[in-house]
Motif scaffolding. Structure first.
Motif, PDB file in Angstrom:
ATOM      1  N   ILE A   1       1.907   2.355  -3.464  1.00 40.75           N
ATOM      2  CA  ILE A   1       0.967   3.049  -4.368  1.00 40.75           C
ATOM      3  C   ILE A   1       0.450   4.355  -3.744  1.00 40.75           C
ATOM      4  O   ILE A   1      -0.378   5.043  -4.333  1.00 40.75           O
ATOM      5  CB  ILE A   1      -0.242   2.157  -4.746  1.00 40.75           C
ATOM      6  CG1 ILE A   1      -1.033   1.734  -3.499  1.00 40.75           C
ATOM      7  CG2 ILE A   1       0.206   0.953  -5.550  1.00 40.75           C
ATOM      8  CD1 ILE A   1      -2.458   1.310  -3.813  1.00 40.75           C
TER       9      ILE A   1
ATOM     10  N   GLY B   1      -0.111   8.130  -2.394  1.00 40.27           N
ATOM     11  CA  GLY B   1       0.115   9.436  -3.032  1.00 40.27           C
ATOM     12  C   GLY B   1       0.263   9.324  -4.536  1.00 40.27           C
ATOM     13  O   GLY B   1       1.135   9.953  -5.118  1.00 40.27           O
TER      14      GLY B   1
ATOM     15  N   GLY C   1       3.949   8.872  -2.861  1.00 38.44           N
ATOM     16  CA  GLY C   1       4.185   8.674  -1.429  1.00 38.44           C
ATOM     17  C   GLY C   1       4.246   9.952  -0.614  1.00 38.44           C
ATOM     18  O   GLY C   1       5.322  10.441  -0.295  1.00 38.44           O
TER      19      GLY C   1
ATOM     20  N   THR D   1      -4.028  -4.780  -1.921  1.00 32.66           N
ATOM     21  CA  THR D   1      -2.683  -4.539  -1.385  1.00 32.66           C
ATOM     22  C   THR D   1      -2.353  -5.492  -0.245  1.00 32.66           C
ATOM     23  O   THR D   1      -1.240  -5.480   0.276  1.00 32.66           O
ATOM     24  CB  THR D   1      -2.544  -3.095  -0.859  1.00 32.66           C
ATOM     25  OG1 THR D   1      -3.487  -2.909   0.213  1.00 32.66           O
ATOM     26  CG2 THR D   1      -2.766  -2.064  -1.938  1.00 32.66           C
TER      27      THR D   1
ATOM     28  N   ILE E   1      -9.577   5.375   0.424  1.00 31.75           N
ATOM     29  CA  ILE E   1      -8.148   5.499   0.777  1.00 31.75           C
ATOM     30  C   ILE E   1      -7.907   4.942   2.178  1.00 31.75           C
ATOM     31  O   ILE E   1      -6.825   4.442   2.482  1.00 31.75           O
ATOM     32  CB  ILE E   1      -7.725   6.997   0.739  1.00 31.75           C
ATOM     33  CG1 ILE E   1      -7.955   7.602  -0.643  1.00 31.75           C
ATOM     34  CG2 ILE E   1      -6.281   7.201   1.191  1.00 31.75           C
ATOM     35  CD1 ILE E   1      -6.967   7.192  -1.689  1.00 31.75           C
TER      36      ILE E   1
ATOM     37  N   PHE F   1      -8.383 -11.084  14.663  1.00 33.59           N
ATOM     38  CA  PHE F   1      -7.421 -11.493  15.695  1.00 33.59           C
ATOM     39  C   PHE F   1      -7.593 -10.623  16.951  1.00 33.59           C
ATOM     40  O   PHE F   1      -7.561 -11.120  18.081  1.00 33.59           O
ATOM     41  CB  PHE F   1      -5.976 -11.373  15.188  1.00 33.59           C
ATOM     42  CG  PHE F   1      -5.710 -12.110  13.904  1.00 33.59           C
ATOM     43  CD1 PHE F   1      -6.316 -13.326  13.629  1.00 33.59           C
ATOM     44  CD2 PHE F   1      -4.853 -11.575  12.947  1.00 33.59           C
ATOM     45  CE1 PHE F   1      -6.086 -14.005  12.431  1.00 33.59           C
ATOM     46  CE2 PHE F   1      -4.605 -12.241  11.744  1.00 33.59           C
ATOM     47  CZ  PHE F   1      -5.230 -13.452  11.495  1.00 33.59           C
TER      48      PHE F   1
ATOM     49  N   ALA G   1      -0.457  -1.248  15.785  1.00 34.96           N
ATOM     50  CA  ALA G   1       0.040  -0.050  15.087  1.00 34.96           C
ATOM     51  C   ALA G   1      -0.729   0.140  13.790  1.00 34.96           C
ATOM     52  O   ALA G   1      -1.224  -0.819  13.202  1.00 34.96           O
ATOM     53  CB  ALA G   1       1.530  -0.186  14.788  1.00 34.96           C
TER      54      ALA G   1
ATOM     55  N   TYR H   1      -1.096  12.470   6.564  1.00 29.06           N
ATOM     56  CA  TYR H   1      -1.397  12.214   7.982  1.00 29.06           C
ATOM     57  C   TYR H   1      -1.498  10.717   8.296  1.00 29.06           C
ATOM     58  O   TYR H   1      -1.112  10.274   9.373  1.00 29.06           O
ATOM     59  CB  TYR H   1      -2.695  12.930   8.383  1.00 29.06           C
ATOM     60  CG  TYR H   1      -2.624  14.398   8.063  1.00 29.06           C
ATOM     61  CD1 TYR H   1      -1.854  15.256   8.839  1.00 29.06           C
ATOM     62  CD2 TYR H   1      -3.262  14.929   6.943  1.00 29.06           C
ATOM     63  CE1 TYR H   1      -1.731  16.604   8.513  1.00 29.06           C
ATOM     64  CE2 TYR H   1      -3.144  16.270   6.611  1.00 29.06           C
ATOM     65  CZ  TYR H   1      -2.387  17.091   7.402  1.00 29.06           C
ATOM     66  OH  TYR H   1      -2.247  18.424   7.070  1.00 29.06           O
TER      67      TYR H   1
ATOM     68  N   LYS I   1       0.835  -1.213   0.000  1.00 30.64           N
ATOM     69  CA  LYS I   1       0.000   0.000   0.000  1.00 30.64           C
ATOM     70  C   LYS I   1       0.867   1.260   0.000  1.00 30.64           C
ATOM     71  O   LYS I   1       0.570   2.223  -0.705  1.00 30.64           O
ATOM     72  CB  LYS I   1      -0.954  -0.005   1.191  1.00 30.64           C
ATOM     73  CG  LYS I   1      -2.026   1.049   1.084  1.00 30.64           C
ATOM     74  CD  LYS I   1      -3.070   0.927   2.147  1.00 30.64           C
ATOM     75  CE  LYS I   1      -4.112  -0.111   1.778  1.00 30.64           C
ATOM     76  NZ  LYS I   1      -5.124  -0.287   2.821  1.00 30.64           N
TER      77      LYS I   1
HETATM   78  C1  FAD Z   1      -4.501   4.401  -2.903  1.00 32.88           C
HETATM   79  C2  FAD Z   1      -4.011   4.871  -1.553  1.00 32.88           C
HETATM   80  C3  FAD Z   1      -3.195   5.983  -1.476  1.00 32.88           C
HETATM   81  C4  FAD Z   1      -2.749   6.434  -0.227  1.00 32.88           C
HETATM   82  N1  FAD Z   1      -1.927   7.524  -0.183  1.00 32.88           N
HETATM   83  C5  FAD Z   1      -1.508   7.982   1.020  1.00 32.88           C
HETATM   84  C6  FAD Z   1      -0.597   9.074   1.092  1.00 32.88           C
HETATM   85  O1  FAD Z   1      -0.095   9.570   0.081  1.00 32.88           O
HETATM   86  N2  FAD Z   1      -0.266   9.535   2.330  1.00 32.88           N
HETATM   87  C7  FAD Z   1      -0.757   8.975   3.479  1.00 32.88           C
HETATM   88  O2  FAD Z   1      -0.421   9.435   4.562  1.00 32.88           O
HETATM   89  N3  FAD Z   1      -1.566   7.897   3.434  1.00 32.88           N
HETATM   90  C8  FAD Z   1      -1.937   7.387   2.231  1.00 32.88           C
HETATM   91  N4  FAD Z   1      -2.754   6.279   2.180  1.00 32.88           N
HETATM   92  C9  FAD Z   1      -3.106   5.591   3.443  1.00 32.88           C
HETATM   93  C10 FAD Z   1      -1.911   4.789   3.940  1.00 32.88           C
HETATM   94  O3  FAD Z   1      -1.288   4.134   2.853  1.00 32.88           O
HETATM   95  C11 FAD Z   1      -2.335   3.761   4.999  1.00 32.88           C
HETATM   96  O4  FAD Z   1      -3.013   4.430   6.017  1.00 32.88           O
HETATM   97  C12 FAD Z   1      -1.126   3.036   5.570  1.00 32.88           C
HETATM   98  O5  FAD Z   1      -0.498   2.264   4.562  1.00 32.88           O
HETATM   99  C13 FAD Z   1      -1.530   2.123   6.732  1.00 32.88           C
HETATM  100  O6  FAD Z   1      -0.410   1.403   7.118  1.00 32.88           O
HETATM  101  P1  FAD Z   1      -0.558   0.027   7.911  1.00 32.88           P
HETATM  102  O7  FAD Z   1       0.841  -0.496   8.063  1.00 32.88           O
HETATM  103  O8  FAD Z   1      -1.372   0.216   9.115  1.00 32.88           O
HETATM  104  O9  FAD Z   1      -1.386  -0.927   6.951  1.00 32.88           O
HETATM  105  P2  FAD Z   1      -1.030  -1.475   5.448  1.00 32.88           P
HETATM  106  O10 FAD Z   1      -0.141  -0.518   4.735  1.00 32.88           O
HETATM  107  O11 FAD Z   1      -2.344  -1.823   4.847  1.00 32.88           O
HETATM  108  O12 FAD Z   1      -0.198  -2.771   5.739  1.00 32.88           O
HETATM  109  C14 FAD Z   1      -0.772  -3.911   6.336  1.00 32.88           C
HETATM  110  C15 FAD Z   1       0.050  -5.111   5.937  1.00 32.88           C
HETATM  111  O13 FAD Z   1      -0.409  -6.257   6.644  1.00 32.88           O
HETATM  112  C16 FAD Z   1      -0.432  -7.360   5.755  1.00 32.88           C
HETATM  113  N5  FAD Z   1      -1.412  -8.335   6.249  1.00 32.88           N
HETATM  114  C17 FAD Z   1      -2.749  -8.168   6.393  1.00 32.88           C
HETATM  115  N6  FAD Z   1      -3.314  -9.283   6.889  1.00 32.88           N
HETATM  116  C18 FAD Z   1      -2.318 -10.185   7.047  1.00 32.88           C
HETATM  117  C19 FAD Z   1      -2.271 -11.533   7.507  1.00 32.88           C
HETATM  118  N7  FAD Z   1      -3.369 -12.200   7.893  1.00 32.88           N
HETATM  119  N8  FAD Z   1      -1.065 -12.162   7.555  1.00 32.88           N
HETATM  120  C20 FAD Z   1       0.080 -11.516   7.156  1.00 32.88           C
HETATM  121  N9  FAD Z   1       0.077 -10.250   6.698  1.00 32.88           N
HETATM  122  C21 FAD Z   1      -1.100  -9.589   6.644  1.00 32.88           C
HETATM  123  C22 FAD Z   1      -0.833  -6.748   4.415  1.00 32.88           C
HETATM  124  O14 FAD Z   1      -0.483  -7.588   3.342  1.00 32.88           O
HETATM  125  C23 FAD Z   1      -0.064  -5.446   4.452  1.00 32.88           C
HETATM  126  O15 FAD Z   1       1.216  -5.566   3.888  1.00 32.88           O
HETATM  127  C24 FAD Z   1      -3.169   5.780   0.956  1.00 32.88           C
HETATM  128  C25 FAD Z   1      -3.990   4.645   0.874  1.00 32.88           C
HETATM  129  C26 FAD Z   1      -4.395   4.191  -0.371  1.00 32.88           C
HETATM  130  C27 FAD Z   1      -5.271   2.973  -0.449  1.00 32.88           C
END
Ligand code: FAD
Length: 403
Positions: free
Chosen positions: A28, A30, A34, A159, A339, A168, A366, A379, A25
């Motif tokens: 892709i 921004g 990013g 993603t 998003i 969980f 987290a 943010y 995620k």
């Molecule tokens: C199209 C798009 C554009 C964005 N652009 C921006 C931006 O420019 N700026 C910004 O601040 N935010 C942006 N966001 C939001 C931001 O990307 C997310 O809020 C952020 O990635 C969240 O991070 P995270 O680590 O909590 O979750 P994620 O990035 O979703 O990561 C979770 C990970 O856990 C893994 N996972 C899930 N379930 C399991 C399982 N059962 N076993 C093993 N692995 C698992 C997934 O495969 C994934 O790799 C965007 C979101 C999208 C969809």
């Protein structure tokens, strides 16, 4: 971020990622550029976070936007700041941020297993966690004293974030606040018949009203599309709109297409257009004010025929519609197009000074899985980075204290 930070503090870390590589995620985000954070000062930054921004204070006091930029530089990512304080990698490639983070985690000693989908999590009487995961068809388990859930939300499931972590967390005793798409496009009744193909409109003032009461206001760019409206100002208002629709309130979108001009100024402008050249019909007059694809829709809103001559009263109708165009909102786009996920693990059940569960000691959270979501502008990634850093730091501290 959590894994790398804990490992950097000397802890043995196993990172289980269900996709072929981590951070899909982020790659892709921004639009591939990013937007990793925002340079706004803390009090302004907190205003962009919902529903309870104060939860983020301890994480931000340890690791905020300036720390993130320094950290990125340390791992080889130079950054640039753009309009509105939005910070991007100087290369304009989110992919570079992901690769740098992965490289750093590897150097700190994190063991990463990809194609490793966690299917179950159990906390034994001893307090140890047993994690069952499926790796390329083989069922495997791992045990640990500390467990961090950072499985993201439900948005853009391709993603990898398909909401597994919610199950969980619930299994380990946690409750969830309602999950709903946010930063998501909005559907407008009857829009499909206009066949809009992403018509971009700049400098629009938009307000959303629920049961007649204004719930959100924005100024900037929007896009008219086949099902309704999207673009920056719509995404920013979508959180309030989604919640109002879910509460069965009637939602209208009120658009002022020419906020810089008063009604009188617009009347004068129309008069000038009509005097200056031969305007055969309403459509031709509207073409002076808006892109061609908008004309049939706009004429209908103003209760005029595009092919009809500009008659008595047409100007007033055009001015009224330009200044106040009310659209009936009938829905919002699903998680696959949103998003961010609003809602998640209840913040009241998590100790914000360590990101540790108050119900199951040793369990940490987290990122987007938590009941936290930010506006567009960097943010959300900062929330993920800061909560990850704090959780990594806290897990390492606890483990060292226990050993
Ligand atoms: C199209 C798009 C554009 C964005 N652009 C921006 C931006 O420019 N700026 C910004 O601040 N935010 C942006 N966001 C939001 C931001 O990307 C997310 O809020 C952020 O990635 C969240 O991070 P995270 O680590 O909590 O979750 P994620 O990035 O979703 O990561 C979770 C990970 O856990 C893994 N996972 C899930 N379930 C399991 C399982 N059962 N076993 C093993 N692995 C698992 C997934 O495969 C994934 O790799 C965007 C979101 C999208 C969809």
């Amino acid at each position: 971020m959590a894994a790398g930070r804990a490992a950097e503090r000397g802890i043995s870390v196993l990172l289980l990622e269900k996709m072929e590589k981590p951070l899909r995620k982020l790659r892709i985000s921004g639009k591939g550029r990013g937007n990793i954070t925002n340079s706004k000062p803390i009090e302004e930054f907190l205003q962009k976070i919902h529903p309870c921004s104060s939860f983020m204070r301890p994480a931000f006091s340890l690791f905020f936007n300036t720390h993130l930029v320094k950290f990125m530089n340390r791992i080889g990512v130079r950054t640039v700041e753009e309009r509105g304080g939005r910070v991007f990698p100087a290369s304009q490639r989110a992919w570079d941020v992901a690769c740098a983070l992965q490289g750093w985690a590897q150097r700190t000693g994190v063991e990463t297993l990809c194609h490793a989908r966690v299917t179950d999590v159990v906390r034994g009487k001893s307090g140890l966690f047993t994690v069952t995961f499926d790796q390329k068809g083989a069922k495997r388990t791992a045990q640990s004293a500390k467990l961090l859930l950072a499985t993201g939300g439900l948005s853009y499931p391709a993603t990898g974030s398909t909401g597994d972590g919610y199950t969980f967390a619930q299994k380990l005793g946690h409750s969830l606040t309602p999950l709903r798409p946010s930063l998501t496009p909005i559907e407008v009744a009857g829009f499909s018949r206009y066949g809009f193909d992403d018509v971009q409109m700049r400098n629009v003032k938009a307000s959303a009203a629920a049961d007649g009461k204004i719930i959100a206001e924005e100024f900037g760019e929007l896009m008219l599309t086949t099902f309704g409206v999207c673009g920056p100002i719509i995404l920013r208002m979508s959180r309030s709109i989604v919640d109002a629709l879910r509460a069965q309130r009637e939602v209208k979108l009120l658009l002022d297409w020419k906020p810089a001009l008063s009604k009188q100024q617009l009347k004068n402008r129309l008069k000038r257009e009509l005097q200056g050249s031969s305007i055969p019909n309403v459509g031709a007059l509207l073409r002076k004010l808006m892109p061609a694809p908008l004309i049939p829709f706009f004429a209908e809103q103003a209760e005029l025929q595009a092919r009809a001559k500009v008659g008595k009263g047409s100007e007033a109708k055009i001015v009224d519609t330009l200044k106040s165009c009310a659209l009936q909102v009938c829905g919002y786009r699903p998680f696959s197009e949103a998003i961010i996920t609003a809602g998640g693990v209840s913040l009241g059940e998590v100790d914000e000074s360590a990101m540790q569960s108050k119900l199951a000691p040793g369990l940490y959270f987290a990122g987007e899985l938590l009941d936290l979501d930010g506006d567009t502008g960097g943010y959300n990634l900062q929330i993920a980075f800061s909560t990850g850093w704090l959780a990594g730091e806290a897990m390492a501290r606890e483990l060292r204290a226990e050993s």
